[in-house]
Design an enzyme around this catalytic site. Structure first.
Site, mmCIF file in Angstrom:
data_model
loop_
_atom_site.group_PDB
_atom_site.id
_atom_site.type_symbol
_atom_site.label_atom_id
_atom_site.label_comp_id
_atom_site.label_asym_id
_atom_site.label_seq_id
_atom_site.Cartn_x
_atom_site.Cartn_y
_atom_site.Cartn_z
ATOM 1 N N SER A 290 -7.021 -2.971 0.190
ATOM 2 C CA SER A 290 -6.087 -2.344 -0.746
ATOM 3 C C SER A 290 -6.222 -2.845 -1.961
ATOM 4 O O SER A 290 -7.227 -3.441 -2.586
ATOM 5 C CB SER A 290 -4.765 -1.848 -0.352
ATOM 6 N N LYS A 294 -9.416 -4.671 -3.861
ATOM 7 C CA LYS A 294 -10.027 -4.627 -5.212
ATOM 8 C C LYS A 294 -10.224 -6.030 -5.723
ATOM 9 O O LYS A 294 -11.275 -6.587 -6.040
ATOM 10 C CB LYS A 294 -8.987 -4.184 -6.434
ATOM 11 N N TRP A 381 -6.171 9.227 -1.302
ATOM 12 C CA TRP A 381 -6.028 8.664 -2.609
ATOM 13 C C TRP A 381 -6.802 7.635 -2.926
ATOM 14 O O TRP A 381 -7.030 7.293 -4.178
ATOM 15 C CB TRP A 381 -4.370 7.808 -2.223
ATOM 16 N N HIS A 432 -4.531 4.467 5.465
ATOM 17 C CA HIS A 432 -4.565 3.353 4.658
ATOM 18 C C HIS A 432 -4.300 2.124 5.452
ATOM 19 O O HIS A 432 -3.110 2.021 5.568
ATOM 20 C CB HIS A 432 -4.027 3.619 3.518
HETATM 21 C C1 GTR Z 1 -1.022 2.074 -4.062
HETATM 22 C C2 GTR Z 1 -2.140 1.922 -5.020
HETATM 23 C C3 GTR Z 1 -3.452 1.662 -4.721
HETATM 24 C C4 GTR Z 1 -3.553 0.586 -3.632
HETATM 25 C C5 GTR Z 1 -2.254 0.500 -2.809
HETATM 26 C C6 GTR Z 1 -1.998 -0.882 -2.108
HETATM 27 O O1 GTR Z 1 0.131 2.178 -4.544
HETATM 28 O O2 GTR Z 1 -2.069 3.189 -5.711
HETATM 29 O O3 GTR Z 1 -4.259 1.277 -5.697
HETATM 30 O O4 GTR Z 1 -4.032 -0.605 -3.943
HETATM 31 O O5 GTR Z 1 -1.200 0.498 -3.519
HETATM 32 O O6 GTR Z 1 -2.432 -2.029 -2.507
HETATM 33 O O7 GTR Z 1 -1.243 -0.869 -1.060
#
Ligand code: GTR
Length: 458
Positions: A290, A294, A381, A432
């Site tokens: 997540s 990045k 997302w 996710h």
């Molecule tokens: C979310 C965000 C994503 C992702 C995620 C995470 O809220 O919008 O970009 O990075 O968090 O890191 O769990």
């Protein structure tokens, strides 16, 4: 005449064989590949009407060519990529997306191994815990690295390094792991107080430690909040006060955001690995989920010491193409998380087409080193298709450098990993998350690359 017939028959057989071979090369992939479930698209669209989850509504866009220099020259060989274009692309990401970090190893940084247990996890592993002080000062910023290395393998050990969200002690119930990780979001009453003993092992589903060790890999992990707490306080906490250089009292528009600080922390862990003869610093795999996916991509892009880079469900600002504006967008992420990127990135809120880069170029920066990108079926997302397309459009750079890229033109089907080339990719069933399934693909991918590397495996 007979010869003519033979020729026609041979040509027909030849084209059928070629067709089948092409299909085989593509791993038997359906050209249609993965598609988002229409029910899920409808449900999510209803929930967030301002967000696009509909493939039909993806705008037309043109991606910047990773092999075209800003002065219009085409890069046609590996030498020009390495000497000119790669530094140029890196600089664009520094200036407009992640920001600029201090260069190199901090001169006063220290490492202290405060725990060494040769019979950890019932004798399976050696456990080490290392305190890193970035400035060498007790009261300065630092981080703890928790390391497990398998005991039944010849050292040095190829090792995964991964930042964690909740504190090192959350990754396993081993009672000897130092409790770490707590910060308070000012004014909000929100406390990340995972430092509590009852949170031991809470994230263990995401960290199959024993399985990793049994497959011959080491695992090193660091709590990301040690490097920089994940909330916006005007860059006063974490490593910022110790390293930020203000210009007339102000931060530069390309000063590092939190993702860059976390990536920088991973490079400092690599500095430690280089001093530890039990860790194979030539075979370190940087991995993240997540926002930390990045981070893993940016860490691997800027620091070529990482041998393999893995991004799990990283989405916007990670592996997903920004220009698709599918799911989370640049404007959305910069609003929800104003501390993640540098200030310049905000100029592209709603103006993705003006960005001098897109995320396929981030993946290209990792070339020719192996990179693996994942998506999850229900994680719209993060834009699974955009994550795949970034891999595909990084492919020309990989091919220029080593002849092997993604080896696929279309998205694979659900749970059908592409893992035999330099760029790996899968879209997994479910949400996710970082799962055991994901880890297995990563280890297969690493096995394949390390086995075929000149160093071999032990
Ligand atoms: C979310 C965000 C994503 C992702 C995620 C995470 O809220 O919008 O970009 O990075 O968090 O890191 O769990």
């Amino acid at each position: 005449m007979i010869n003519g017939k033979i020729l026609v028959v041979s040509l027909t057989i030849f084209s059928v064989v070629c067709f089948l071979a092409e299909d085989l090369c593509l791993g038997g992939m359906d050209k249609d590949g993965w598609k988002a479930s229409p029910e899920l698209v409808a449900k999510l669209t209803q929930r967030r009407s301002e967000t696009n989850y509909d493939e039909q509504k993806v705008p037309e866009y043109t991606l910047p060519d990773p092999l075209l220099m800003s002065d219009g020259t085409k890069v046609t060989n590996a030498q020009a990529w390495k000497a000119r274009r790669r530094p140029e692309v890196l600089e664009l990401f520094r200036t407009y997306v992640y920001g600029r970090s201090p260069i190199g190893r901090p001169k006063d940084m220290t490492f202290k191994v405060f725990d060494l247990e040769r019979r950890a996890l019932g004798g399976l592993a050696t456990r080490k815990q290392v305190a890193v002080s970035f400035t060498g000062r007790q009261d300065g910023p630092g981080m703890d690295i928790l390391i497990y290395l398998p005991n039944d393998r010849k050292k040095p050990i190829p090792t995964f390094v991964i930042l964690n969200f909740g504190g090192n002690h959350t990754i396993h119930s081993d009672p000897a792991i130092k409790l770490s990780g707590s910060w308070m979001r000012p004014g909000s009453g929100i406390v990340n107080n995972r430092a509590a003993a009852d949170s031991r092992g809470k994230a263990s589903l995401r960290f199959p430690v024993e399985e990793i060790l049994k497959r011959g890999y080491g695992l090193a992990t660091i709590y990301y909040g040690d490097i920089d707490p994940d909330f916006h306080d005007g860059f006063k906490n974490g490593v910022h006060p110790a390293f930020d250089k203000l210009q007339e009292g102000k931060r530069a528009s390309d000063a590092w955001g939190s993702i860059c600080t976390w990536a920088w922390g991973l490079s400092r862990a690599m500095d430690y690995f280089e001093t530890d003869i039990e860790i194979d610093h030539n075979r370190v795999i940087v991995l993240g989920h997540s926002r930390l996916g990045k981070t893993a991509l940016w860490a691997g892009a800027r620091d070529e010491r990482f041998a393999i880079v893995i991004s799990n469900d990283s989405g916007c600002g990670g592996a997903a193409l920004s220009r698709r504006k599918f799911g989370e967008t640049v404007g959305r992420i910069n609003t929800s998380f104003p501390h993640w990127f540098c200030e310049n990135f905000r100029k592209y809120n709603g103006k993705e087409d003006d960005l001098p880069v897109d995320q396929h170029m981030l993946i290209a920066l990792i070339a020719p080193r192996p990179v693996y990108v994942t998506s999850a079926d229900e994680d719209l997302w993060a834009d699974p298709k955009g994550e795949f397309l970034a891999c595909k459009h990084a492919d020309p750079v990989y091919r220029l450098l080593d002849g092997k890229g993604l080896g696929a033109d279309w998205m694979p089907g659900l749970d059908r990993p592409i893992k035999t080339s330099a760029i790996g990719y899968h879209v997994r069933s479910g949400r996710h998350s970082l799962t055991e399934y994901d880890w297995r693909q990563f280890m297969d991918f690493a096995d394949m690359h390390f086995l075929t590397s000149s160093q071999g495996r032990n």
